[in-house]
Design an enzyme around this catalytic site. Structure first.
Site, PDB file in Angstrom:
ATOM      1  N   GLU A   1      -2.362  -8.757   3.744  1.00 43.48           N
ATOM      2  CA  GLU A   1      -2.044  -9.476   5.661  1.00 43.48           C
ATOM      3  C   GLU A   1      -3.408  -9.999   6.040  1.00 43.48           C
ATOM      4  OE1 GLU A   1      -1.307  -6.518   3.858  1.00 43.48           O
ATOM      5  OE2 GLU A   1      -1.548  -4.944   5.732  1.00 43.48           O
TER       6      GLU A   1
ATOM      7  N   CYS B   1       0.754  -0.736  -0.239  1.00 45.22           N
ATOM      8  CA  CYS B   1      -0.087  -0.022  -0.242  1.00 45.22           C
ATOM      9  C   CYS B   1       1.204   1.155   0.176  1.00 45.22           C
ATOM     10  CB  CYS B   1      -1.317  -0.315   1.453  1.00 45.22           C
ATOM     11  SG  CYS B   1      -2.162   0.934   0.824  1.00 45.22           S
TER      12      CYS B   1
ATOM     13  N   HIS C   1      -3.665  -5.432  -0.155  1.00 45.80           N
ATOM     14  CA  HIS C   1      -3.718  -5.339   1.343  1.00 45.80           C
ATOM     15  C   HIS C   1      -3.595  -7.095   1.633  1.00 45.80           C
ATOM     16  CE1 HIS C   1      -2.877  -1.969   3.675  1.00 45.80           C
ATOM     17  NE2 HIS C   1      -3.505  -1.341   3.279  1.00 45.80           N
TER      18      HIS C   1
END
Ligand code: XMP
Length: 504
Positions: free
Chosen positions: A169, A80, A167
């Site tokens: 994660e 990001c 993202h």
């Protein structure tokens, strides 16, 4: 030890990035970008570097990163904001997007990619950005795009530089694990980070560095218990654990803690301070006031005991990684003033603080506890607030009310556990409400107990657990029949927010 460095730019999900790396059995640490310069990065000797997301814009004037970061010959993954930072620093272009992307988004892969290798051609990712990369830096190839973000992933495989606008994660990025897996492969890590090796290395390090006596405040919670167990393996009888029983623990909990630690090689002091706490709480009804009193009194008792023990060299605290990361970020509004047993006493004489778990996440702390042979009852204990039952009794805390809430809570927990209900935190609390009931042929005017059970991963948000009706009603029947002073049982089905998990 091979390590990955997570350079933190203040994004919301940075703890998750560290978790994803460690799940791959690679050790990693999170460091704020503004207090970890190029020299610190070199000294850290990372096998790979991850640049996190962040709230700012890479185009803001006050924002710079040393371009030499990208010349260290260490694989780098930008996520990001980190992706935009890589693009801008290396000569690409970042602009505010006409349409921000927030939430689940369809991603289309473009061409071959080492980082996205194994991911489907079309997959769902989680986006959260206002700016976007509009021009690739020299030497980079486009590897994925979305409807509103033409450059959603890019890489320069020859220089081992990779970037994703999404993202990976968060769980909403369906194939996010692939990104970490591939990046760790690029870093050439062996993936041999284990809790066993953590425990062994830490014990050896503590043995080597600690020369003197240590004092630990033990609450019986997971963190302080594991810290104490680890320290006992390292320095044995040079460690004294002071267990302050404030009388606000769950049923039989104080005896359980004592039974476990009596078997360890350390000095164990149990202080029954319940009368003192009760006296100080007498007549106090305001939740924050109760929290403050319990926190302060805890420290006073601990200090008094420490004085009896005499001078110590080290104070041991059960600080864990989320506390460390969170304390480095901006200040949030105070909803409740948290009390942890680790609160620092003013008048204890010690040379240094030892925090043996400060780099571990909660589940890693539990794994170390198991590794050290700690009783499963303690290792898998659900979170329990420092102020204990004091904040699960609405209004004034009295000995009678403590007994009621302890007994009701023990029944509720036993019923949930025997029915195999899975919930992240569950307990009984006592309302300050009395109502009319009928028992036998007589009228009663007794208290209402409230049962609370929640589903949560981070304890910042939560939803009420959907407990099967027969389990709830059996618990309610048992509570009104077995606990004197209760004639009504309520189930709390509110989420957090707007409620909180604890009632005070
Ligand atoms: P709330 O009630 O704020 O609770 O939704 C979130 C989580 O934190 C725990 N909690 C505490 N833990 N000291 C602690 O160590 C405290 O003072 C404290 N207050 C709440 C609570 O049990 C839940 O898991």
């Amino acid at each position: 030890m091979e390590k990955i460095l997570v350079l933190d730019f203040g994004g919301q999900y940075n703890q998750l990035i560290a978790r994803r790396v460690r799940e791959n059995h690679v050790y990693c640490e999170v460091h704020g970008y503004n207090n970890f310069d190029l020299n610190a990065i070199k000294n850290f000797e990372p096998r790979g570097i991850i640049l996190t997301g962040g709230p700012q814009s890479v185009n803001s004037d006050d924002f710079h990163v040393d371009p030499k970061l990208f010349e260290l010959d260490v694989p780098i993954l930008g996520i990001c904001f980190g992706a935009q930072l890589m693009a801008k620093t290396l000569g690409g272009k970042v602009e505010t997007a006409p349409t921000s992307e927030f939430g689940r988004t369809d991603l289309n892969r473009v061409g071959a990619s080492r980082l996205l290798n194994g991911m489907s051609d079309h997959t769902t990712v989680w986006m959260s950005h206002n700016d976007r990369i509009v021009e690739l830096p020299h030497g980079f190839a486009l590897t994925a795009s979305t409807g509103n973000c033409p450059i959603a992933a890019m890489e320069n495989d020859a220089r081992k530089l990779y970037a994703v606008q999404f993202h990976p994660e968060v769980v909403h990025t369906v194939e996010g694990k692939r990104v970490f897996d591939n990046f760790i492969d690029v870093c050439g890590c062996r993936r041999d980070w284990q809790m066993k090796s953590f425990a062994e290395t830490k014990i050896a390090e503590l043995k080597e560095t600690l020369k003197g006596r240590a004092l630990c405040a033990l609450s019986g919670g997971v963190d302080s218990s594991v810290a104490a167990a680890l320290m006992s393996k390292a320095i044995g009888k040079n460690l004294t654990c002071v267990f302050v029983d404030h009388g606000l623990l769950r049923k039989n909990e104080a005896d359980e803690v004592e039974a476990v630690f009596k078997n360890f090689d350390l000095n164990f002091v149990r202080v029954d301070a319940s009368q003192r706490f009760l006296a100080r709480l007498s007549g106090v009804t305001e939740p924050e006031r109760k929290r403050k009193i319990i926190g302060e009194e805890f420290i006073r008792v601990f200090e008094e005991e420490a004085k009896k023990i005499g001078a110590v060299d080290y104070l041991v605290q059960g600080t864990i990684y989320p506390d460390v990361i969170e304390s480095g970020l901006g200040k949030a509004a105070v909803i409740k003033s948290h009390h942890n047993v680790g609160g620092l006493p003013d008048h204890v004489d010690f040379k240094a603080i030892v925090e043996p778990l400060r780099l571990l996440f909660k589940d890693e702390v539990r794994a170390v506890g198991r590794e050290l042979g700690l009783d499963e009852k303690i290792v898998s204990r659900q979170p329990f607030p420092g102020p204990g039952l004091g904040i699960r009794i609405i209004g004034e805390v009295t000995a009678d009310k403590i007994k009621i809430v302890q007994d009701a809570d023990a029944i509720f927990r036993a019923e949930l556990e025997s029915a195999g209900v899975v919930s992240n935190q569950y307990f009984a609390a006592l309302t300050n409400m009395r109502s009319v009931g009928v028992m036998g042929d007589g009228r009663t005017y007794d208290y209402a107990v409230v049962l609370r059970a929640v589903e949560t991963t981070d304890f910042m948000t939560a939803t009420a657990s959907k407990i099967p009706w027969e389990v709830l009603s059996r618990a309610a029947d048992r509570i009104v029949n077995e606990v004197a002073g209760v004639n009504r049982v309520l189930y709390d089905c509110t989420s957090k927010p707007p409620s909180t998990i604890e009632l005070e």
